[in-house]
Motif scaffolding. Sequence first.
Motif, PDB file in Angstrom:
ATOM      1  N   ALA A  11      -7.359  -1.022  -1.000  1.00  0.00           N
ATOM      2  CA  ALA A  11      -8.751  -0.913  -0.555  1.00  0.00           C
ATOM      3  C   ALA A  11      -9.690  -1.705  -1.457  1.00  0.00           C
ATOM      4  O   ALA A  11     -10.623  -2.367  -0.985  1.00  0.00           O
ATOM      5  CB  ALA A  11      -9.171   0.552  -0.523  1.00  0.00           C
ATOM      6  N   SER A  50      -7.764   3.160  -4.295  1.00  0.00           N
ATOM      7  CA  SER A  50      -6.579   2.530  -3.730  1.00  0.00           C
ATOM      8  C   SER A  50      -6.620   1.056  -4.086  1.00  0.00           C
ATOM      9  O   SER A  50      -7.630   0.384  -3.885  1.00  0.00           O
ATOM     10  CB  SER A  50      -6.577   2.720  -2.214  1.00  0.00           C
ATOM     11  OG  SER A  50      -5.742   1.782  -1.589  1.00  0.00           O
ATOM     12  N   HIS A  84       1.162   5.115   0.623  1.00  0.00           N
ATOM     13  CA  HIS A  84       0.459   5.959   1.593  1.00  0.00           C
ATOM     14  C   HIS A  84       0.135   7.317   0.984  1.00  0.00           C
ATOM     15  O   HIS A  84       1.000   8.152   0.760  1.00  0.00           O
ATOM     16  CB  HIS A  84       1.304   6.102   2.857  1.00  0.00           C
ATOM     17  CG  HIS A  84       1.480   4.801   3.564  1.00  0.00           C
ATOM     18  ND1 HIS A  84       0.531   4.297   4.435  1.00  0.00           N
ATOM     19  CD2 HIS A  84       2.454   3.864   3.490  1.00  0.00           C
ATOM     20  CE1 HIS A  84       0.931   3.128   4.884  1.00  0.00           C
ATOM     21  NE2 HIS A  84       2.094   2.839   4.329  1.00  0.00           N
ATOM     22  N   ARG A 122       0.846  -1.198   0.000  1.00  0.00           N
ATOM     23  CA  ARG A 122       0.000   0.000   0.000  1.00  0.00           C
ATOM     24  C   ARG A 122       0.868   1.229   0.000  1.00  0.00           C
ATOM     25  O   ARG A 122       1.709   1.416   0.880  1.00  0.00           O
ATOM     26  CB  ARG A 122      -0.917   0.017   1.230  1.00  0.00           C
ATOM     27  CG  ARG A 122      -1.730   1.294   1.347  1.00  0.00           C
ATOM     28  CD  ARG A 122      -2.699   1.244   2.520  1.00  0.00           C
ATOM     29  NE  ARG A 122      -3.280   2.568   2.731  1.00  0.00           N
ATOM     30  CZ  ARG A 122      -3.134   3.297   3.824  1.00  0.00           C
ATOM     31  NH1 ARG A 122      -2.423   2.836   4.830  1.00  0.00           N
ATOM     32  NH2 ARG A 122      -3.668   4.486   3.932  1.00  0.00           N
ATOM     33  N   HIS A 139      -6.928   2.440   6.528  1.00  0.00           N
ATOM     34  CA  HIS A 139      -6.537   3.826   6.298  1.00  0.00           C
ATOM     35  C   HIS A 139      -5.969   4.518   7.539  1.00  0.00           C
ATOM     36  O   HIS A 139      -5.699   5.715   7.492  1.00  0.00           O
ATOM     37  CB  HIS A 139      -7.733   4.616   5.758  1.00  0.00           C
ATOM     38  CG  HIS A 139      -8.196   4.133   4.423  1.00  0.00           C
ATOM     39  ND1 HIS A 139      -7.436   4.235   3.288  1.00  0.00           N
ATOM     40  CD2 HIS A 139      -9.342   3.512   4.051  1.00  0.00           C
ATOM     41  CE1 HIS A 139      -8.092   3.714   2.260  1.00  0.00           C
ATOM     42  NE2 HIS A 139      -9.257   3.270   2.703  1.00  0.00           N
ATOM     43  N   GLN A 148     -11.959  -1.263   6.391  1.00  0.00           N
ATOM     44  CA  GLN A 148     -11.523  -0.062   5.679  1.00  0.00           C
ATOM     45  C   GLN A 148     -10.991   0.982   6.655  1.00  0.00           C
ATOM     46  O   GLN A 148     -10.022   1.697   6.361  1.00  0.00           O
ATOM     47  CB  GLN A 148     -12.678   0.518   4.862  1.00  0.00           C
ATOM     48  CG  GLN A 148     -13.115  -0.355   3.694  1.00  0.00           C
ATOM     49  CD  GLN A 148     -12.106  -0.366   2.552  1.00  0.00           C
ATOM     50  OE1 GLN A 148     -11.219   0.478   2.480  1.00  0.00           O
ATOM     51  NE2 GLN A 148     -12.239  -1.331   1.661  1.00  0.00           N
ATOM     52  N   LYS A 165      -6.059  10.631   2.761  1.00  0.00           N
ATOM     53  CA  LYS A 165      -7.365   9.960   2.758  1.00  0.00           C
ATOM     54  C   LYS A 165      -8.215  10.440   1.594  1.00  0.00           C
ATOM     55  O   LYS A 165      -8.903   9.650   0.938  1.00  0.00           O
ATOM     56  CB  LYS A 165      -8.082  10.216   4.085  1.00  0.00           C
ATOM     57  CG  LYS A 165      -7.411   9.560   5.278  1.00  0.00           C
ATOM     58  CD  LYS A 165      -8.180   9.849   6.552  1.00  0.00           C
ATOM     59  CE  LYS A 165      -7.504   9.198   7.751  1.00  0.00           C
ATOM     60  NZ  LYS A 165      -8.218   9.489   9.020  1.00  0.00           N
ATOM     61  N   GLU A 199      -6.969   8.855  -1.688  1.00  0.00           N
ATOM     62  CA  GLU A 199      -7.369   7.461  -1.851  1.00  0.00           C
ATOM     63  C   GLU A 199      -8.852   7.357  -2.166  1.00  0.00           C
ATOM     64  O   GLU A 199      -9.281   6.486  -2.914  1.00  0.00           O
ATOM     65  CB  GLU A 199      -7.026   6.676  -0.588  1.00  0.00           C
ATOM     66  CG  GLU A 199      -5.530   6.457  -0.419  1.00  0.00           C
ATOM     67  CD  GLU A 199      -5.219   5.415   0.637  1.00  0.00           C
ATOM     68  OE1 GLU A 199      -6.135   5.076   1.409  1.00  0.00           O
ATOM     69  OE2 GLU A 199      -4.083   4.948   0.683  1.00  0.00           O
TER      70      GLU A 199
END
Length: 295
Positions: A127, A124, A113, A111, A278, A274, A116, A119
């Motif tokens: 996700a 993502s 980074h 993942r 995150h 989820q 938020k 994404e």
Amino acid sequence: MSTQTPRPVVVGYDDSPAGELALEWAVREADRLDRPLKVVVARGMLWSTSPGFGPAVPWPEDLDQQLVARAKEHVASLSPRCEVTTESIVGTPAAVLVTESDDAELVVVGRRHHSKLGELVEGSTSAQVVAHASCPVVVADRQAPSGADAPVVVAVDGSAANEPALAFAFERAASVAAPVVAVHSWTLDVPDTFDTAWLSAEHIVELESHEQKVLDDALAPWVAKFPELEVRKVLRRNLPVESVLEKADNAQMIVVGSRGHGGFVGLLLGSVSQGLLHRDRPCPLAVVHAERSES
């Protein structure tokens, strides 16, 4: 008599720092499970250069083959005994890994980074794979302790859908002789300031006693199946994500169930899986879906 081919550990690889971390974790996990490893390189989608000229591949084939070769070399350096196959597939990383999950024991994904908002708007890969895969998914975006004192933390909600996550957590803990920290949280559907207006202290104690029984009942069959494991029960009156993170500081893995609410439902409305994905976690996150098809 026919023998069934073992399901592989599948990992997406893209030569980024996140991809390298995921590959290294997947190699160790394949060795631990004694499963073959499948390294997948997603080449991107076909697109049309201009009307009448047909589709073109944005990722040049020679670069693609170089990436596949580097993945093989890296796996060999990490574990000479690991049985590995590599495949280059046309498609987006998320779509490719979701398809591969149908025949996988486990999917490992890294993942990157982002913010938020970034994404949410751009999407993502981790996700999307977590939301839609048909087998357990490990988001291996963190190094984590692996000693016997590093626990496996699992979120418990007492539902039937949570059973696969408990199975995953207890089986992993047993294989590495690690303790299990089982976290169950509960909240009232009103602000804390309203409690005294309509709930007595005795009523709150009664509710807490009920939630303790939910936790005890959910764990009872797994404690009986794995009597050698140290199991720490944690009951918190808090939101699930906060309760789990509170107990994950020295964990080797967080395990959470998923009822399979994917797409915009999972991303916009949110879920425990989820939410944990995150947040700033100290260790990898395993998301185990309520159902999977067996072949």
